[in-house]
Enzyme design. Structure first.
Site, short mmCIF file in Angstrom:
data_model
loop_
_atom_site.label_atom_id
_atom_site.label_comp_id
_atom_site.label_asym_id
_atom_site.label_seq_id
_atom_site.Cartn_x
_atom_site.Cartn_y
_atom_site.Cartn_z
N HIS A 175 -7.81 6.39 -3.72
CA HIS A 175 -6.58 5.64 -3.98
C HIS A 175 -6.07 4.97 -2.71
O HIS A 175 -5.84 3.75 -2.68
CB HIS A 175 -5.53 6.60 -4.55
CG HIS A 175 -4.22 5.96 -4.90
ND1 HIS A 175 -3.89 5.63 -6.19
CD2 HIS A 175 -3.17 5.58 -4.14
CE1 HIS A 175 -2.68 5.08 -6.22
NE2 HIS A 175 -2.22 5.04 -4.97
N GLU A 176 -5.89 5.76 -1.66
CA GLU A 176 -5.35 5.21 -0.41
C GLU A 176 -6.35 4.25 0.24
O GLU A 176 -5.95 3.29 0.93
CB GLU A 176 -4.97 6.33 0.55
CG GLU A 176 -3.89 7.28 0.03
CD GLU A 176 -2.62 6.57 -0.41
OE1 GLU A 176 -2.34 5.46 0.10
OE2 GLU A 176 -1.90 7.12 -1.26
N HIS B 217 -5.66 0.85 -1.14
CA HIS B 217 -4.55 0.20 -0.43
C HIS B 217 -5.04 -0.36 0.91
O HIS B 217 -4.71 -1.49 1.28
CB HIS B 217 -3.44 1.22 -0.15
CG HIS B 217 -2.63 1.59 -1.34
ND1 HIS B 217 -2.05 0.66 -2.18
CD2 HIS B 217 -2.26 2.81 -1.83
CE1 HIS B 217 -1.38 1.29 -3.13
NE2 HIS B 217 -1.48 2.59 -2.93
N HIS C 241 -7.19 -3.42 0.53
CA HIS C 241 -6.36 -4.54 0.12
C HIS C 241 -5.68 -5.15 1.35
O HIS C 241 -5.66 -6.38 1.54
CB HIS C 241 -5.32 -4.06 -0.90
CG HIS C 241 -4.64 -5.16 -1.66
ND1 HIS C 241 -3.76 -4.91 -2.68
CD2 HIS C 241 -4.72 -6.50 -1.55
CE1 HIS C 241 -3.32 -6.06 -3.18
NE2 HIS C 241 -3.88 -7.05 -2.50
#
Length: 595
Positions: free
Chosen positions: A388-389, A392, A395
């Site tokens: 998940h991180e 980020h 991105h």
């Protein structure tokens, strides 16, 4: 489980993030802080002089230079504090940077109102000049925000309250991460351990019901002791949101929040409405979980236990990295190579230590690689948190690499898309890899839990925020007891089939996201968008991947709804949320066949 949490200096360097790539010392930070003040004095010289194209362009370029320095100082200082909230030197540095940020906001507050006074048609003409290419979206936003920008003096006055306005969040963070002590509980080995935020996440997943119940009760016993203080902190945060919205001429705090993303309030309300229509699916999942666990009654502390005992195992950090990278191979060799380099070389602060900020996040400053904070315990949940991180972080990496500073920051509305898409790809990879029905059930249950916690639960949080803010806007009083009552009733509606206890009424008191009003609904919309995009990448071809990588590279150069449309999903309609919930129902049926 270790019985003691290590001090920061006891953590091996290889398991810490490397902040020296930003600043090698506090002295370097202070040099940049001095530079910011010098540039501010120069910038103030533009006040009252933004009357022609050339002057405006010079001012915009100078503002970008200052913004980058402020962002870098702020990012570094808050990460240093997050390493150990009890470190007084880090706290002092963060306070200095935060004070500078308020000064910066005050001294630059004239800028946008002055631009607002310019003829918008003239500004649009400026935007046709290639030298203004990086500022075209900014100028478009000037036109959209014109009615909500105050006069020069009013903007300066509002900016001067920045530090005070941030007090509720700051107070809660200090109380929650530094001062609250949660006592001790017995773990699965009947050893006495200190209860912490990070350790609670492991204990609540224990196969031993008495362990998770004890951890649950002990955690909320402490929050109950501080209920009145935390309530006042939260209530003042809500009042601040409503006041700022009113001063800026919005109809509500909710509208003020969604307006910043150019997202209609209807998107927020449609999400809640879709969840309400499909709430029987959550009740169906609760019934399924109760049957698998063979419990006469299900309590809130029973909801996080993996349903397959044999797979409740631990993974080293390196094992987690390898699993994540294999799961993301559909995103291409370059994506995987860049991510591996970061995860193994200084991007990540991995393990919990005393005073460290709880949870996980990714952050970054333009011109520097991204960073990830974890409190890694080795569970499958932690492996997915890493994925998940990492979403980020990548991105951020792609946006910063492909956009000028002014357009590099993506909005929170799209922020959860890249992170959740990574989790979906990892899930699909792991499901395809195993032939073991028990492992499939474990993974399916994890996916079902993701929908429960990210779509249903975050929407419940969003509904709580909507109710509390509306009460203040309607002149009603909020109290510690009324907050507990609102939250308790929401849980009764969402979690039909679970035995309600008094403790769950206090859960609002431990949710840090409530101090960033109307943030959490974006988890649910982002998850739904990610389900659609990941399906496209898995079932489509290079075109779908290219559109997604273009989305990652777009930063904030356009409005989030438009960026997602170009990537292939329309969040202005209820369809993506409805499709996500339909998939949830199908996975319940599939999991039921594996029992």
């Amino acid at each position: 489980m270790n019985t003691n949490i290590k001090n920061r200096d006891e953590i091996e360097e290889q398991f810490k993030w490397n902040l020296s790539t930003m600043y090698k010392s506090v002295e370097e930070v202070k040099q940049d802080m001095k530079k910011i003040k010098d540039l501010l004095n120069q910038f103030k010289g533009y006040q009252g002089k933004l009357t022609d194209k050339e002057t405006l362009l010079k001012a915009l370029l100078l503002q970008d230079q200052m913004d980058q320095l402020v962002e870098k100082c702020y990012t570094y200082s808050h990460m240093k504090l997050d390493e150990d909230n009890t470190n007084t030197q880090s706290l002092a540095l963060f306070d200095q940077v935060r004070s500078l940020f308020v000064l910066y906001s005050e001294d630059t507050s004239f800028f946008v109102p002055e631009i607002m006074k310019l003829d918008f048609q003239q500004l649009s003409c400026y935007a046709k000049d290639e030298r203004f290419q990086d500022y075209r979206h900014f100028i478009r936003e000037i036109g959209r925000n014109k009615e909500h920008i105050l006069s020069d003096s009013e903007e300066k006055l509002l900016s001067s309250f920045g530090e005070i306005a941030g007090a509720p969040k700051s107070i809660f963070q200090t109380l929650n991460n530094a001062d609250l002590k949660f006592g001790e509980v017995k773990d699965e080995n009947n050893e006495t351990v200190e209860l912490t935020h990070g350790r609670y996440q492991s204990l609540i997943q224990s196969r031993h019901r008495d362990v998770r119940k004890a951890a649950y009760n002990e955690l909320y016993r402490v929050y109950k002791c501080f209920k009145n203080t935390i309530a006042q902190t939260f209530i003042n945060s809500v009042k601040k949101d409503c006041l700022y919205a009113r001063l800026r001429k919005y109809n509500s705090a909710l509208e003020a929040s969604t307006f910043s993303d150019n997202v209609a309030v209807s998107v927020y309300n449609n999400l809640i409405a879709s969840i309400h229509r499909n709430i029987p699916l959550l009740h169906q999942y609760i019934k399924f979980r109760k049957g698998v666990m063979q419990l006469p009654e299900l309590y809130m502390y029973d909801l996080y236990v993996p349903l397959v005992t044999e797979l409740n195992k631990k993974y080293s950090y390196q094992e987690a990295v390898d699993m994540v990278l294999k799961g993301l191979n559909k995103l291409g060799d370059q994506y995987v190579s860049n991510l591996r380099q970061g995860l193994e070389n200084g991007w990540v602060d991995i393990y919990e230590n005393k005073g460290k900020t709880s949870g996980a996040y990714s952050t970054g400053a333009y011109g520097n690689h991204p960073y990830i904070l974890l409190n890694y315990n080795g569970t499958m949940n932690d492996v997915f948190t890493l994925a998940h991180e990492a979403g980020h972080a990548m991105h951020t990496l792609y946006s910063h690499k492909n956009q000028p500073y002014r357009n590099a920051s993506y909005t929170i509305f799209v922020a959860e898309v890249a992170s959740t898409l990574n989790e979906n790809l990892l899930m699909k990879y792991l499901l395809d890899e195993t032939k073991d029905p028990k492992e499939k059930l474990f993974l399916l249950n994890y996916n079902l839990e993701q929908v429960r916690t990210t779509v249903f639960r975050q929407t419940m949080f969003a509904e709580f925020e909507k109710i509390t803010h509306e009460k203040v806007e309607q002149g009603e009083s909020l109290t510690p007891d009324s907050l507990c009552e609102i939250y308790y009733e929401l849980n009764k509606f969402y979690y039909q089939g679970v035995q309600m206890d008094d403790e769950i009424a206090l859960e609002w008191a431990r949710i840090p996201h409530f101090y960033n009003a109307f943030y959490v609904y974006k988890y649910a919309t982002g998850f739904s968008a990610a389900v659609a995009l990941s399906k496209g990448i898995l079932e489509g071809g290079q075109n779908e991947l290219n559109k997604y990588l273009e989305f990652l590279s777009s930063g904030g150069k356009d409005y989030p709804i438009e960026l997602l449309k170009k990537a292939g999903v329309d969040m202005a309609t209820p369809q993506p949320v409805e499709a996500c919930l339909q998939s949830f129902g199908e996975n319940i049926k599939l999991a039921s066949t594996l029992i």
